[in-house]
Structure formats: structure tokens, C-alpha cells
Design an enzyme around this catalytic site. Structure first.
Site, PDB file in Angstrom:
ATOM      1  N   ASP A  75      -0.753  -3.332  -1.718  1.00 13.29           N
ATOM      2  CA  ASP A  75       0.040  -4.407  -1.120  1.00 13.29           C
ATOM      3  C   ASP A  75      -0.428  -4.740   0.292  1.00 13.29           C
ATOM      4  O   ASP A  75      -1.148  -3.979   0.942  1.00 13.29           O
ATOM      5  CB  ASP A  75       1.524  -4.037  -1.108  1.00 13.29           C
ATOM      6  CG  ASP A  75       1.840  -2.829  -0.234  1.00 13.29           C
ATOM      7  OD1 ASP A  75       1.059  -1.853  -0.282  1.00 13.29           O
ATOM      8  OD2 ASP A  75       2.857  -2.849   0.487  1.00 13.29           O
ATOM      9  N   GLU A 129       3.438   0.060   0.051  1.00 11.11           N
ATOM     10  CA  GLU A 129       3.334   0.946   1.215  1.00 11.11           C
ATOM     11  C   GLU A 129       3.845   0.279   2.478  1.00 11.11           C
ATOM     12  O   GLU A 129       4.296   0.953   3.408  1.00 11.11           O
ATOM     13  CB  GLU A 129       1.871   1.378   1.396  1.00 11.11           C
ATOM     14  CG  GLU A 129       1.643   2.448   2.460  1.00 11.11           C
ATOM     15  CD  GLU A 129       1.377   1.896   3.858  1.00 11.11           C
ATOM     16  OE1 GLU A 129       1.359   2.695   4.816  1.00 11.11           O
ATOM     17  OE2 GLU A 129       1.196   0.654   4.014  1.00 11.11           O
TER      18      GLU A 129
END
Length: 357
Positions: A75, A129
Site C-alpha cells: 500500500d 502498513e
């Protein structure tokens, strides 16, 4: 949809970095990139691949005496007029170039091209994350599939600008509250101003002297800072409450309990509410794979000033280090970019370390 991660793209970590950056994957929107990564890995004969949510795991089972993990998150933070990627000279610009799709490109390139590494390798490409910890793919995997994380050593491909950053700081957020007594501002002497009382909180922060702690040759500098302040009721009311949010970055020789006790000691006499706390990770230099990796780098490690998912591995007793081509100072920036030379150098370093059995 056609997968842009073709064999030709996978063969070159620079081209692969651009291809990954051009798959938009802002946190909670990683399904497409996870689909592409999974599709690539299930076709690699020396890997067994599994998926949990938008986290993809692939591993060798070659009977080696030691296992290492290479991990990177899929991400990014929200786009900032920096999508898709573009190349200017030796730089690739775009959201996630530094943090951390160039590191993900390293892991994916090695996964499909190194068929007989000297260690058994687990490759982890995980989700979420960059947002609240409850969504973090490694955290969810640790709960649902802990065997995926089992290893003798882990390498997080976070941006380090090509140096080894050991361990990480812990981080704590707390709300320090000053109190008073409400009154009409025309008759302020009948009250006690909580915002004025918060001046003592700020004074203590201004006088605070942060520790520097050296562990295994790595120097961690702590910090305790106000990051937000709030108080007040109306333009004609003496406020009876003021909240100062502080962030404490602490060296990994302190655990969470000790960090909380320290913050309460600094602000003795005030109400202190711990909002969140995550422990750090010790340098993690003791395992044989870590020593061999450092020998490959040929430079001593430095302390990681910040929190990363190495702490999750450290909590499981797995030594872990940070190493990636991106510049951490460019992470999340509008002009985020990565140097092409750093991508190539990092990929070659990792290939020499994994080597051949």
C-alpha cells in the site's frame, strides 16, 4: 484485466518498480496489486503461494538449514498529483516509489529469478502498513497464519537509501490534560484557566533533554514532542480543560511499560492518558544470515530512527533489519522519487546475499 507484471517487466527491477507504482494501491485498495502479485507467484515452480486478504506469501521449501523473510508492504499513502510514475534523468517519480514499491520490486524480482538461494526464503507482500495498526497485513497474518512468519532472520525492504538500518524506535502517543475551573471571561478571577495551566506542560517539553542510546554500535536518539493542542469552550468562557497530545519516540532498550512510566514521570501532577504505544526492536544483528548480509553490504549498520514492522518480527524473537533503495526523507512527499542507480545496486546486493546453494 491484463496483468502488467509480464516476464519482461519482472526481469528488470527498475521497470518493475515503475509497473508497481502504476498500479494504484492506496491503503485499503490493494486488491488489484495483490491479484497481480499473486498471479505472478503462483506460476513460479520453486515457490508455494498462499493468500490471506490482500497479503500474498510465497516460500521456497528446499530443506535449507535456515530460513529468511523478505517483506514489503503493497500500500501507499493517498495520491498527491504524483500518479502515474514518470522518469526524469536517473529518477523515477511517483506515489510509492520510495516507500516502498522499489523495495517490493526487489523482493518480487528475486522471487521469480532466484531458484536455488542459499537459504529457504519466505516472501511477504502485505497490505495496509500505512494506516491504523489493526489493518496491518503482518499483524493479521501473525494472528491467523503465524507459521508464515517463522524464520531465522527477516529483512524489511523499507526505504533506507541503500544502507542497513538496524532495529527501530518505539513510539507512544499520550494526551496530557491540564484542568481548571470555568468562569465568565468578564470575571475571570472566579475561574482557573486550563489553557494557561498547560504552559507548564509546554515548559517541561521545552526543557526536556532527549536520551541518546548506543546499542551494538547503533545510536538511537529519543524525542518527546507536542504534536497537537486543544482547549477552549467559547469566546467568553474561561476554559476548564486543555489537552496536549505528545509523541514519545524511545530507544529499543526501553519496553512499552518503561516508556509509559517515563512519560508519566515527566508530566507528574497532570492527568496522562496513553493513546497508543508500540515497542521498538533491538538491532537484530546476531543471527548468521544477518551477519552474512552485513558482510555483503560491507558497511556498518545505523539505527532506524522511526518505527517499522521489524518490531513485529522482534516481538516473535526473529532478528530483523531494514534495507531498501528509497530515501526515507522522501516518503509520503508530493515529489516522492527513487534513484534508478539505487534500485539496481540494491537488487545486486540482495542477489549476492541470497546467492546460490
Amino acid at each position: 484485466m491484463v496483468n502488467p507484471l509480464t516476464p519482461e517487466v519482472l526481469a528488470d527491477p527498475v521497470t518493475l518498480t515503475r509497473a508497481l507504482v502504476d498500479i494504484e494501491s492506496v491503503s485499503r485498495n490493494e486488491r488489484h496489486i495483490a491479484d497481480c502479485v499473486e498471479q505472478v507467484l503462483v506460476g513460479v515452480p520453486w515457490l508455494s503461494t498462499e493468500r490471506f486478504g490482500n497479503t500474498v506469501m510465497a516460500r521456497t521449501t528446499l530443506g535449507r538449514s535456515q530460513r529468511v523473510v523478505l517483506a514489503g508492504h503493497l500500500d501507499t499513502v493517498p495520491l498527491a498529483d504524483n500518479f502515474p510514475s514518470r522518469v526524469v534523468g536517473d529518477l523515477i517519480y511517483g506515489c510509492g516509489t520510495s516507500d516502498m514499491k522499489s523495495g517490493v520490486a526487489h523482493a518480487l524480482h528475486l522471487a521469480v529469478s532466484v531458484d536455488a538461494p542459499r537459504y529457504d526464503v519466505t516472501y511477504l507482500f502485505y497490505e495496509a502498513e500505512e494506516i491504523d495498526s489493526r489493518f496491518n497485513g503482518l499483524r493479521l497474518v501473525a494472528q491467523a497464519h503465524p507459521r508464515w512468519l517463522a524464520a531465522d532472520f527477516a529483512l524489511l525492504l523499507e526505504p533506507t537509501y541503500g544502507v542497513v538500518e538496524a532495529g527501530c524506535q518505539g513510539t507512544l502517543r499520550a494526551v496530557v490534560t491540564s484542568t481548571g475551573r470555568r468562569a465568565h471571561s468578564a470575571r475571570s478571577w472566579h475561574g482557573s484557566n486550563a489553557i494557561h495551566a498547560a504552559g507548564e506542560v509546554l515548559r517541561r517539553l521545552g526543557d526536556y533533554r532527549a536520551r541518546e542510546v548506543t546499542l551494538d554500535g547503533c545510536t538511537y536518539r529519543e524525542g518527546l514532542n507536542a504534536v497537537r493542542i486543544g482547549g477552549g469552550i467559547a469566546g467568553n468562557v474561561i476554559p476548564d480543560r486543555c489537552d496536549v497530545e505528545v509523541n514519545y519516540r524511545f530507544a529499543p532498550d526501553r519496553d512499552e511499560r518503561q516508556a509509559q512510566a517515563h512519560v508519566r514521570e515527566v508530566f507528574a501532577g497532570f492527568d496522562v492518558e496513553i493513546a497508543d504505544c508500540a515497542g521498538g526492536a533491538l538491532p537484530g544483528l546476531e543471527s548468521a544470515p544477518a551477519q552474512e548480509f552485513l558482510a555483503t553490504i560491507g558497511e556498518p549498520p545505523v539505527a532506524k530512527l522511526g518505527w517499522t514492522d521489524v518490531a513485529r518480527f522482534a516481538a516473535l524473537g526473529i532478528p530483523a533489519l531494514n534495507f531498501g533503495p528509497g530515501d526515507p526523507n522522501l516518503a509520503h512527499a508530493r515529489d516522492e522519487h527513487v534513484e534508478i542507480g539505487k534500485i539496481r545496486d540494491g537488487a545486486e546486493t540482495l542477489r549476492r546475499w541470497l546467492g546460490k546453494a
